[in-house]
Scaffold this active site. Structure first.
Site, PDB file in Angstrom:
ATOM      1  NE  ARG A  93      -1.719  -1.928   3.231  1.00  0.00           N
ATOM      2  CZ  ARG A  93      -2.652  -2.571   3.890  1.00  0.00           C
ATOM      3  NH1 ARG A  93      -3.141  -2.059   4.983  1.00  0.00           N
ATOM      4  NH2 ARG A  93      -3.096  -3.733   3.501  1.00  0.00           N
ATOM      5  CG  ASP A  96      -2.319   0.839   7.017  1.00  0.00           C
ATOM      6  OD1 ASP A  96      -3.500   1.241   7.007  1.00  0.00           O
ATOM      7  OD2 ASP A  96      -1.952  -0.168   7.636  1.00  0.00           O
ATOM      8  CG  ASP A  98      -3.815   0.953  10.973  1.00  0.00           C
ATOM      9  OD1 ASP A  98      -4.856   1.080  10.296  1.00  0.00           O
ATOM     10  OD2 ASP A  98      -2.956   0.092  10.745  1.00  0.00           O
TER      11      ASP A  98
END
Length: 159
Positions: A93, A96, A98
């Protein structure tokens, strides 16, 4: 104001540039400001190994936003930086972001689980977090320092 801890990861499209752009974007979130950023670490991918290593880091962000408002901003940043959500878990990816922790809150909604559901098993999340918050205590009372000591995660290499 609440301190949120955000994990950052990238392994596509110039990860260093992706993470630096993400940090700028996180700093531009309304009613929020970055308190501190960990070093950048190079980590092997979780899951399929036929992908580049990840650049991982952690950010402490002070915010007056509600948790899901912050999530809206982090997901917008991911999309702006080319993130494509696929059915495949743990694939490569561009970015990301989080939300690992949001103050001392425990959140379990359809869109957001805090503390992050598997962070206590992920050295690539815990070591950068330890760098910026060595005395951190999870909402369940467990100390970050103790988790790292008892689970013997490998130390990470700096990017």
């Amino acid at each position: 104001m609440t301190v949120a801890y955000i994990a950052i990861g990238s392994n596509l499209a110039s990860p260093l540039e992706q993470v630096n752009a993400a940090l700028k974007a996180l700093g531009d979130i309304p009613e929020s400001h970055i308190l501190t950023v960990s070093s950048f670490y190079r980590t092997p991918p979780l899951g399929p190994q036929d992908q580049p290593d990840y650049l991982n880091a952690a950010v402490a962000l002070e915010t007056s936003l509600a948790p899901e408002e912050l999530l809206n901003h982090t997901q917008r940043i991911e999309l702006q930086q080319g993130r494509v959500r696929k059915a495949e878990r743990w694939g490569p990816r561009t970015l990301d972001l989080d939300i690992m922790l949001f103050g001392n809150e425990v959140i379990n909604t359809e869109r957001l689980t805090v503390p992050h559901y598997d962070m206590k098993n992920r050295g690539f999340m815990l070591w950068p977090l330890f760098e910026i918050a060595p005395e951190l205590v999870f909402p369940d009372g467990e100390m970050l320092r103790q988790i790292l000591h008892t689970r013997a995660f490998d130390k990470l290499n700096k990017w």
